[in-house]
Design a protein around this motif. Structure first.
Motif, short mmCIF file in Angstrom:
data_model
loop_
_atom_site.label_atom_id
_atom_site.label_comp_id
_atom_site.label_asym_id
_atom_site.label_seq_id
_atom_site.Cartn_x
_atom_site.Cartn_y
_atom_site.Cartn_z
N LEU A 108 -5.14 4.54 -6.17
CA LEU A 108 -5.27 4.95 -4.77
C LEU A 108 -6.23 4.02 -4.02
CD1 LEU A 108 -5.33 8.82 -5.19
CD2 LEU A 108 -3.49 7.44 -4.20
N ASP A 109 -7.27 3.54 -4.70
CA ASP A 109 -8.16 2.55 -4.07
C ASP A 109 -7.38 1.28 -3.71
OD1 ASP A 109 -10.35 4.21 -4.29
OD2 ASP A 109 -11.19 3.21 -6.05
N ASP A 110 -6.54 0.83 -4.63
CA ASP A 110 -5.75 -0.37 -4.37
C ASP A 110 -4.78 -0.15 -3.21
OD1 ASP A 110 -7.05 -1.62 -6.44
OD2 ASP A 110 -5.38 -1.47 -7.86
N LEU A 158 -3.51 -0.93 2.69
CA LEU A 158 -3.29 -0.30 3.99
C LEU A 158 -4.33 -0.76 5.01
CD1 LEU A 158 -2.33 3.30 2.82
CD2 LEU A 158 -0.80 1.59 3.83
N ARG A 159 -5.56 -0.98 4.57
CA ARG A 159 -6.57 -1.53 5.49
C ARG A 159 -6.14 -2.90 5.99
NH1 ARG A 159 -10.27 0.86 1.94
NH2 ARG A 159 -10.55 -1.10 0.77
N GLY A 211 0.81 -1.21 0.00
CA GLY A 211 0.00 0.00 0.00
C GLY A 211 0.84 1.26 0.00
N SER A 212 1.89 1.28 0.80
CA SER A 212 2.75 2.46 0.91
C SER A 212 3.51 2.72 -0.38
CB SER A 212 3.72 2.28 2.07
OG SER A 212 4.58 3.39 2.19
N ILE A 259 0.56 3.63 9.88
CA ILE A 259 -0.46 3.30 8.89
C ILE A 259 -1.40 4.48 8.69
CG2 ILE A 259 -2.37 1.75 8.34
CD1 ILE A 259 -0.90 -0.36 10.14
N GLY A 260 -1.77 5.14 9.78
CA GLY A 260 -2.68 6.27 9.69
C GLY A 260 -2.12 7.41 8.86
N MET A 261 -0.83 7.65 8.94
CA MET A 261 -0.22 8.71 8.13
C MET A 261 -0.29 8.38 6.65
SD MET A 261 3.12 9.85 10.31
CE MET A 261 2.94 10.62 11.93
N GLU A 262 -0.08 7.10 6.32
CA GLU A 262 -0.20 6.70 4.92
C GLU A 262 -1.65 6.85 4.44
OE1 GLU A 262 2.88 5.28 2.95
OE2 GLU A 262 3.07 6.92 4.38
#
Length: 301
Positions: A230-232, A237-238, A177-178, A259-262
């Motif tokens: 961005l959805d992917d 990240l979820r 995700g990042s 994770i929250g910052m990303e």
């Protein structure tokens, strides 16, 4: 943020030259990504802080050698010289380099970190020879060969002594995700540098050409391409929230903040949309502050 000297003391860093080395690497990380640096200082216990910063600074130094100025041959030569220095330091336990001395101290406290460093070095050719991705599968191989080994350096500092089942998979979800988020969010800078970091088959699927991106054409296809990437990233990240449950309680607030910052960056990028072809998106400062304050209050949970 607490005393840096106290953090060095807590990590067992007594030698004055070594303390100066750690301090230099702390400044490197603070310049590189200050919000994440602030999270380290605010949310992690003092013994963890110097070693996490040392691992991160080492990763950043290596990446700069691979992505720096010069021809491929020049960068390859510089990297091979550096990899030799790293391996010699790990074998002997000694180094004259101010990036490596803190890493050796971290390895003494966390012996598994040396194995992570070797895996990271072995994957460097993927970054050194980077010429874009033909397919999504190529991107996934890049993540496995380079992005994940890089993330496993700081992740190892955060991990329990015995790595739990599922830990690596959760790290993989986070870095997928990042990394995808970085590639979308940094489109403008990468294109100016002559790099296209989105897979060509993904562009084809949306009817987008490289010229569309370079010339900043905010077509329906471009907007859809950015939104889907961005959805992917958001989906990965979820899934990465599982990582928090694998961390020691003292490290979980930092894991959630990371994770929250990303996720906040992904939200800012989505709001910017095709404007990412001009410049990157960043979360609003109040958003980052609220996240850090919230997690500061939940330390140890």
């Amino acid at each position: 943020m607490g005393s840096w000297d106290a953090a060095l003391d807590a990590a067992g860093v007594r030698d004055e030259r070594l303390r100066a080395d750690f301090t230099r690497q702390r400044r490197v990380v603070a310049r590189y990504r200050f919000p994440q640096y602030a999270a380290v200082r605010l949310l992690l216990p003092r013994p963890t802080v110097p070693h996490l910063l040392a691992a991160t600074a080492f990763m950043h130094h290596t990446d700069n050698l691979l992505d720096g100025d010069g021809s491929l041959r020049e960068r390859s030569t510089a990297y091979e010289r550096w990899a030799g220095q790293v391996r010699e330091a790990l074998a002997s336990g000694r180094s004259d380099h101010d990036v490596l001395r803190p890493v050796l101290h971290a390895c003494a406290a966390r012996p598994r970190l040396a194995e992570r460093i070797e895996a990271f070095l072995e994957g460097a050719a993927v970054e050194l020879d980077f010429a874009g991705f033909g397919t999504e599968a190529d991107y996934q191989r890049y993540v496995d060969a380079w992005s994940l080994p890089a993330f496993m350096l700081p992740a190892d500092v955060l991990a329990p002594t015995r790595e739990p089942a599922g830990f690596r998979d959760a790290c993989r979800a986070f870095i997928d995700g990042s990394q995808r988020l970085d590639f979308v969010n940094d489109l403008a800078d990468d294109l100016r540098a002559g790099r296209l970091t989105l897979p060509r088959d993904v562009l084809d699927r949306h009817g987008v050409t490289r010229a569309d991106l370079v010339e900043r054409r905010a077509t329906a296809g471009v907007r859809e391409l950015i939104a889907r990437q961005l959805d992917d990233a958001r989906a990965s990240l979820r899934a990465a929230h599982a990582l928090v449950g694998h961390l020691p309680a003292a490290h979980r607030a930092f894991g959630r903040a990371l994770i929250g910052m990303e996720e906040a960056t992904a939200d800012a990028a989505r709001a910017k949309g095709a404007g990412l072809l001009v410049s990157s998106a960043r979360p609003a400062v109040p958003t980052a502050v609220r996240l850090l304050v919230r997690e500061y209050r939940k330390r140890g949970q």
